[in-house]
Design a protein around this motif. Structure first.
Motif, PDB file in Angstrom:
ATOM      1  N   ASP A  53     -11.239  28.026  26.050  1.00  0.00           N
ATOM      2  CA  ASP A  53     -10.808  26.625  26.059  1.00  0.00           C
ATOM      3  C   ASP A  53     -11.706  25.782  25.159  1.00  0.00           C
ATOM      4  OD1 ASP A  53      -8.899  27.343  27.949  1.00  0.00           O
ATOM      5  OD2 ASP A  53     -10.002  26.495  29.648  1.00  0.00           O
ATOM      6  N   THR A  54     -12.996  26.079  25.180  1.00  0.00           N
ATOM      7  CA  THR A  54     -13.960  25.346  24.361  1.00  0.00           C
ATOM      8  C   THR A  54     -13.667  25.538  22.878  1.00  0.00           C
ATOM      9  OG1 THR A  54     -15.676  25.504  26.063  1.00  0.00           O
ATOM     10  CG2 THR A  54     -16.417  25.107  23.789  1.00  0.00           C
ATOM     11  N   MET A  55     -13.448  26.775  22.484  1.00  0.00           N
ATOM     12  CA  MET A  55     -13.193  27.043  21.065  1.00  0.00           C
ATOM     13  C   MET A  55     -11.865  26.418  20.630  1.00  0.00           C
ATOM     14  SD  MET A  55     -16.024  28.293  20.310  1.00  0.00           S
ATOM     15  CE  MET A  55     -15.741  28.525  18.569  1.00  0.00           C
ATOM     16  N   LEU A  56     -10.877  26.395  21.506  1.00  0.00           N
ATOM     17  CA  LEU A  56      -9.618  25.727  21.189  1.00  0.00           C
ATOM     18  C   LEU A  56      -9.840  24.222  21.034  1.00  0.00           C
ATOM     19  CD1 LEU A  56      -6.571  25.859  20.776  1.00  0.00           C
ATOM     20  CD2 LEU A  56      -6.307  25.699  23.261  1.00  0.00           C
ATOM     21  N   ALA A  57     -10.639  23.650  21.930  1.00  0.00           N
ATOM     22  CA  ALA A  57     -10.952  22.216  21.829  1.00  0.00           C
ATOM     23  C   ALA A  57     -11.725  21.920  20.546  1.00  0.00           C
ATOM     24  CB  ALA A  57     -11.752  21.765  23.055  1.00  0.00           C
ATOM     25  N   VAL A  58     -12.624  22.813  20.156  1.00  0.00           N
ATOM     26  CA  VAL A  58     -13.368  22.644  18.902  1.00  0.00           C
ATOM     27  C   VAL A  58     -12.388  22.687  17.730  1.00  0.00           C
ATOM     28  CG1 VAL A  58     -15.030  23.767  17.353  1.00  0.00           C
ATOM     29  CG2 VAL A  58     -15.577  23.471  19.774  1.00  0.00           C
ATOM     30  N   TRP A  59     -11.470  23.625  17.751  1.00  0.00           N
ATOM     31  CA  TRP A  59     -10.467  23.735  16.691  1.00  0.00           C
ATOM     32  C   TRP A  59      -9.679  22.431  16.556  1.00  0.00           C
ATOM     33  CZ3 TRP A  59      -9.189  26.534  12.669  1.00  0.00           C
ATOM     34  CH2 TRP A  59      -7.892  26.486  12.157  1.00  0.00           C
ATOM     35  N   ARG A  60      -9.279  21.883  17.696  1.00  0.00           N
ATOM     36  CA  ARG A  60      -8.447  20.674  17.694  1.00  0.00           C
ATOM     37  C   ARG A  60      -9.232  19.401  17.361  1.00  0.00           C
ATOM     38  NH1 ARG A  60      -5.076  22.069  23.179  1.00  0.00           N
ATOM     39  NH2 ARG A  60      -3.579  23.474  22.193  1.00  0.00           N
ATOM     40  N   SER A  61     -10.520  19.380  17.718  1.00  0.00           N
ATOM     41  CA  SER A  61     -11.263  18.120  17.592  1.00  0.00           C
ATOM     42  C   SER A  61     -12.405  18.157  16.580  1.00  0.00           C
ATOM     43  CB  SER A  61     -11.801  17.702  18.958  1.00  0.00           C
ATOM     44  OG  SER A  61     -12.713  18.657  19.449  1.00  0.00           O
ATOM     45  N   ALA A  62     -12.485  19.183  15.769  1.00  0.00           N
ATOM     46  CA  ALA A  62     -13.581  19.293  14.795  1.00  0.00           C
ATOM     47  C   ALA A  62     -13.638  18.081  13.877  1.00  0.00           C
ATOM     48  CB  ALA A  62     -13.449  20.584  13.985  1.00  0.00           C
ATOM     49  N   GLY A  63     -12.509  17.500  13.581  1.00  0.00           N
ATOM     50  CA  GLY A  63     -12.468  16.345  12.701  1.00  0.00           C
ATOM     51  C   GLY A  63     -13.078  15.093  13.306  1.00  0.00           C
ATOM     52  N   THR A  64     -13.339  15.101  14.612  1.00  0.00           N
ATOM     53  CA  THR A  64     -13.927  13.930  15.270  1.00  0.00           C
ATOM     54  C   THR A  64     -15.453  13.954  15.253  1.00  0.00           C
ATOM     55  OG1 THR A  64     -13.970  14.914  17.487  1.00  0.00           O
ATOM     56  CG2 THR A  64     -11.938  13.766  16.829  1.00  0.00           C
ATOM     57  N   PHE A  65     -16.036  15.072  14.814  1.00  0.00           N
ATOM     58  CA  PHE A  65     -17.502  15.175  14.773  1.00  0.00           C
ATOM     59  C   PHE A  65     -18.047  14.143  13.795  1.00  0.00           C
ATOM     60  CE2 PHE A  65     -21.384  17.134  12.910  1.00  0.00           C
ATOM     61  CZ  PHE A  65     -22.165  17.095  14.044  1.00  0.00           C
ATOM     62  N   GLN A  66     -18.972  13.294  14.257  1.00  0.00           N
ATOM     63  CA  GLN A  66     -19.466  12.189  13.446  1.00  0.00           C
ATOM     64  C   GLN A  66     -20.931  12.312  13.052  1.00  0.00           C
ATOM     65  OE1 GLN A  66     -18.500   8.734  15.758  1.00  0.00           O
ATOM     66  NE2 GLN A  66     -16.314   8.953  15.365  1.00  0.00           N
ATOM     67  N   ARG A  67     -21.543  13.472  13.280  1.00  0.00           N
ATOM     68  CA  ARG A  67     -22.941  13.724  12.888  1.00  0.00           C
ATOM     69  C   ARG A  67     -23.948  12.822  13.609  1.00  0.00           C
ATOM     70  NH1 ARG A  67     -24.023  16.532   7.651  1.00  0.00           N
ATOM     71  NH2 ARG A  67     -22.064  17.424   7.014  1.00  0.00           N
ATOM     72  N   ARG A  68     -23.576  12.306  14.766  1.00  0.00           N
ATOM     73  CA  ARG A  68     -24.552  11.532  15.544  1.00  0.00           C
ATOM     74  C   ARG A  68     -25.498  12.453  16.299  1.00  0.00           C
ATOM     75  NH1 ARG A  68     -20.897   7.416  18.782  1.00  0.00           N
ATOM     76  NH2 ARG A  68     -19.153   8.427  17.799  1.00  0.00           N
ATOM     77  N   SER A  69     -25.125  13.719  16.377  1.00  0.00           N
ATOM     78  CA  SER A  69     -25.974  14.737  17.002  1.00  0.00           C
ATOM     79  C   SER A  69     -25.826  15.999  16.166  1.00  0.00           C
ATOM     80  CB  SER A  69     -25.512  14.985  18.441  1.00  0.00           C
ATOM     81  OG  SER A  69     -24.191  15.514  18.460  1.00  0.00           O
TER      82      SER A  69
END
Length: 175
Positions: A53-69
């Motif tokens: 589930d985590t890897m699927l969520a990463v696949w779907r939401s990778a574009g939301t990563f904003q480099r704040r961490s």
């Protein structure tokens, strides 16, 4: 090149739909994520499902990563949210078939900690303390990274970790 820069580039490729990049990310972080999820879920099968589930969520939401961490901190945050979503709605465990029952004799880990497994000791902690303890002791994240994963101040991380250590110590000494 720092690992965080390389990780951010890989995550950017994931956001662009590159399945090989997702595989690369899994190869880098699959084991520590699984160890973290195993401690949260308490059983291997559920931890494996949550990792998927985590890897699927990463696949779907990778574009939301904003480099704040860092990417690793972001991944553990995604994994934690997936675990809490799954475990909150999980049905109570079914009784095991006779051939699936665990060996009643204590193993090396149980003998080393007085009859209780590490998972059992961690499971006795309140969820907030357990999350901090697992991220610190099992995943080996720094206080700042734990604070980012959990969305809490560093001081709260230190306080919860202190309380978790105290409870674990008491459990080990039978108090």
């Amino acid at each position: 090149m720092k690992r965080t820069d390389a990780d951010a580039r890989v995550l950017s490729r994931v956001a662009d739909g590159d399945t090989a990049a997702l595989t690369e990310l899994y190869e880098r972080y699959g084991e520590p994520l699984f160890a973290f999820l195993l401690r949260l879920a308490g059983d291997r099968g559920t931890a494996e499902e949550i990792l998927q589930d985590t890897m699927l969520a990463v696949w779907r939401s990778a574009g939301t990563f904003q480099r704040r961490s860092s990417v690793s901190t972001w991944l553990f945050g995604v994994a934690r949210r997936q675990a809490h979503n799954r475990l909150r709605t999980a049905a109570p465990p079914q009784a095991a078939e006779p051939y699936e029952r665990a060996d009643p004799l204590p193993g090396p880990e149980e003998l080393a900690v007085g009859g209780d497994s590490l998972e059992a000791l961690l499971a006795r902690l309140p969820p907030a303390q357990r999350d901090v303890a697992v991220l610190h002791f099992v995943v080996d994240l720094a206080h700042q990274d734990i604070a980012e994963v959990l969305g809490i101040p560093v001081g709260t991380v230190k306080s919860r970790l202190h309380l978790a250590r105290t409870r674990l110590r008491e459990s080990l000494h039978g108090q």
